[in-house]
Design an enzyme around this catalytic site. Sequence first.
Site, PDB file in Angstrom:
ATOM      1  N   SER A 150      32.815 -30.832  16.300  1.00 14.10           N
ATOM      2  CA  SER A 150      32.828 -31.765  17.338  1.00 14.10           C
ATOM      3  C   SER A 150      32.384 -33.040  17.124  1.00 14.10           C
ATOM      4  O   SER A 150      31.615 -33.195  15.817  1.00 14.10           O
ATOM      5  CB  SER A 150      31.965 -31.304  18.537  1.00 14.10           C
ATOM      6  OG  SER A 150      31.614 -32.045  19.732  1.00 14.10           O
ATOM      7  N   TYR A 194      23.502 -28.382  21.955  1.00 13.42           N
ATOM      8  CA  TYR A 194      24.588 -28.193  21.599  1.00 13.42           C
ATOM      9  C   TYR A 194      25.125 -29.219  20.455  1.00 13.42           C
ATOM     10  O   TYR A 194      25.524 -28.699  19.432  1.00 13.42           O
ATOM     11  CB  TYR A 194      25.705 -28.762  22.843  1.00 13.42           C
ATOM     12  CG  TYR A 194      27.232 -28.924  22.433  1.00 13.42           C
ATOM     13  CD1 TYR A 194      27.858 -27.595  22.170  1.00 13.42           C
ATOM     14  CD2 TYR A 194      28.279 -29.957  22.566  1.00 13.42           C
ATOM     15  CE1 TYR A 194      29.274 -27.627  21.859  1.00 13.42           C
ATOM     16  CE2 TYR A 194      29.559 -29.993  22.140  1.00 13.42           C
ATOM     17  CZ  TYR A 194      30.137 -28.599  21.885  1.00 13.42           C
ATOM     18  OH  TYR A 194      31.357 -28.746  21.809  1.00 13.42           O
TER      19      TYR A 194
HETATM   20  N1  LIG Z   1      36.415 -29.730  25.398  1.00 12.09           N
HETATM   21  C1  LIG Z   1      35.964 -30.539  24.574  1.00 12.09           C
HETATM   22  O1  LIG Z   1      35.674 -31.660  24.957  1.00 12.09           O
HETATM   23  C2  LIG Z   1      35.303 -30.157  23.240  1.00 12.09           C
HETATM   24  C3  LIG Z   1      35.136 -31.276  22.338  1.00 12.09           C
HETATM   25  C4  LIG Z   1      34.546 -30.996  20.792  1.00 12.09           C
HETATM   26  C5  LIG Z   1      34.850 -29.709  20.501  1.00 12.09           C
HETATM   27  N2  LIG Z   1      34.925 -28.835  21.168  1.00 12.09           N
HETATM   28  C6  LIG Z   1      35.138 -27.265  20.664  1.00 12.09           C
HETATM   29  O2  LIG Z   1      36.326 -26.875  20.731  1.00 12.09           O
HETATM   30  C7  LIG Z   1      36.351 -25.449  20.693  1.00 12.09           C
HETATM   31  C8  LIG Z   1      37.194 -25.071  22.068  1.00 12.09           C
HETATM   32  O3  LIG Z   1      36.564 -25.554  23.155  1.00 12.09           O
HETATM   33  P1  LIG Z   1      37.508 -25.840  24.501  1.00 12.09           P
HETATM   34  O4  LIG Z   1      37.383 -26.939  25.161  1.00 12.09           O
HETATM   35  O5  LIG Z   1      38.863 -24.973  24.281  1.00 12.09           O
HETATM   36  O6  LIG Z   1      36.764 -24.530  25.423  1.00 12.09           O
HETATM   37  P2  LIG Z   1      36.849 -23.294  26.179  1.00 12.09           P
HETATM   38  O7  LIG Z   1      38.374 -23.488  26.889  1.00 12.09           O
HETATM   39  O8  LIG Z   1      35.756 -23.093  26.953  1.00 12.09           O
HETATM   40  O9  LIG Z   1      37.226 -22.187  25.094  1.00 12.09           O
HETATM   41  C9  LIG Z   1      36.311 -21.755  24.415  1.00 12.09           C
HETATM   42  C10 LIG Z   1      36.902 -20.434  23.798  1.00 12.09           C
HETATM   43  O10 LIG Z   1      35.749 -19.679  22.976  1.00 12.09           O
HETATM   44  C11 LIG Z   1      35.732 -18.380  23.376  1.00 12.09           C
HETATM   45  N3  LIG Z   1      34.633 -17.786  23.042  1.00 12.09           N
HETATM   46  C12 LIG Z   1      33.315 -18.072  23.605  1.00 12.09           C
HETATM   47  N4  LIG Z   1      32.526 -17.222  23.148  1.00 12.09           N
HETATM   48  C13 LIG Z   1      33.031 -16.374  22.310  1.00 12.09           C
HETATM   49  C14 LIG Z   1      32.548 -15.219  21.764  1.00 12.09           C
HETATM   50  N5  LIG Z   1      31.164 -15.003  21.622  1.00 12.09           N
HETATM   51  N6  LIG Z   1      33.267 -14.199  20.917  1.00 12.09           N
HETATM   52  C15 LIG Z   1      34.589 -14.839  21.038  1.00 12.09           C
HETATM   53  N7  LIG Z   1      35.180 -16.021  21.511  1.00 12.09           N
HETATM   54  C16 LIG Z   1      34.265 -16.677  22.343  1.00 12.09           C
HETATM   55  C17 LIG Z   1      36.478 -18.068  24.663  1.00 12.09           C
HETATM   56  O11 LIG Z   1      37.047 -17.085  24.850  1.00 12.09           O
HETATM   57  P3  LIG Z   1      36.269 -15.751  25.683  1.00 12.09           P
HETATM   58  O12 LIG Z   1      35.405 -16.099  26.764  1.00 12.09           O
HETATM   59  O13 LIG Z   1      37.446 -15.154  26.075  1.00 12.09           O
HETATM   60  O14 LIG Z   1      35.755 -14.912  24.530  1.00 12.09           O
HETATM   61  C18 LIG Z   1      37.373 -19.517  24.685  1.00 12.09           C
HETATM   62  O15 LIG Z   1      38.503 -18.820  24.341  1.00 12.09           O
HETATM   63  C19 LIG Z   1      34.797 -24.921  20.881  1.00 12.09           C
HETATM   64  O16 LIG Z   1      34.145 -24.659  19.786  1.00 12.09           O
HETATM   65  C20 LIG Z   1      34.255 -26.430  21.647  1.00 12.09           C
HETATM   66  O17 LIG Z   1      32.787 -26.388  21.249  1.00 12.09           O
HETATM   67  C21 LIG Z   1      35.563 -28.790  22.597  1.00 12.09           C
END
Ligand SMILES: NC(=O)c1ccc[n+]([C@@H]2O[C@H](COP(=O)([O-])OP(=O)(O)OC[C@H]3O[C@@H](n4cnc5c(N)ncnc54)[C@H](OP(=O)(O)O)[C@@H]3O)[C@@H](O)[C@H]2O)c1
Length: 254
Positions: A139, A152
């Site tokens: 990120s 975070y």
């Molecule tokens: N959205 C943003 O603005 C943003 C920006 C920069 C980076 N990111 C990063 O990008 C990644 C995805 O983010 P997103 O926006 O797509 O968020 P999201 O829709 O909340 O997705 C998070 C994913 O992680 C999985 N997860 C969470 N805890 C887990 C665990 N203990 N074991 C296995 N799977 C787990 C969840 O699946 P389950 O709940 O089904 O396990 C879900 O599929 C994350 O690492 C986030 O920090 C996001």
Amino acid sequence: MSSRTAVVTGASSGIGAATARRLAEAGYHVALAARRVDRLDALAKELTAAGRSASVHAVDVTDRAAVDAFAASLDALPPLHVLVDNAGGALGTDPVATADPAEWRAMYEVNVLGVLNVTQALLPALTASGDGTVVVISSTAGLATYEGGGGYVAAKHGAHVIAETLRLELNGTPVRVIEIAPGMVKTDEFSLTRFHGDTERAEAVYAGVAEPLTAEDVADTVTWAVTRPSHVNVDLLVLRPRAQASNSKVHRER
Ligand SMILES: NC(=O)c1ccc[n+]([C@@H]2O[C@H](COP(=O)([O-])OP(=O)(O)OC[C@H]3O[C@@H](n4cnc5c(N)ncnc54)[C@H](OP(=O)(O)O)[C@@H]3O)[C@@H](O)[C@H]2O)c1
């Protein structure tokens, strides 16, 4: 049948699901990993109906025994060439002075130890493939801080350090390490999870921002990086929406 497998963690929503779709389109068998199997089943069904190849794996990346069992189950699939360490997320925006240590611990568990667990478990197969790629979805929070972001930011700095260190340690092996660091991405669940289901606070994150990045934008970038020739390593790619100049400078139209 695809001849190469790509594992995507956190494939049940947002960036992970979009990345799995794009890698499946690119010809990979996608191994979909997350905790919510119903959502993975729906995605696998969608992909197979479109003639793609996918399998479903119930894995909590913070549970090392579950991760090891997942790694062993991949032997039945085509050789593993790509791992996308995407599972992760944020909890809360409290300042350092009052933040909940349990939330910080949970963020460290998933964003740092989760990446460590899965990467360690899959590295032997990635190396044995003769041409492996690890993608760490960190990120812009892994590169600079912002008020209220402490827990975070600390965790994503940890993910960034894993990518940087691993690249040094794997030098001379057939495995490259790519870090993709997105800024503001509007996904269905990221902010909702961060604000414990408070939709108003979650929506406020994106209020007035003309075009936040989408999960598809990130998936497109991941797929581009992964499909470069094997000798080309995209070390670190930072992507933000045009409306965002830094973690805290965001142009809002209203
Ligand atoms: N959205 C943003 O603005 C943003 C920006 C920069 C980076 N990111 C990063 O990008 C990644 C995805 O983010 P997103 O926006 O797509 O968020 P999201 O829709 O909340 O997705 C998070 C994913 O992680 C999985 N997860 C969470 N805890 C887990 C665990 N203990 N074991 C296995 N799977 C787990 C969840 O699946 P389950 O709940 O089904 O396990 C879900 O599929 C994350 O690492 C986030 O920090 C996001």
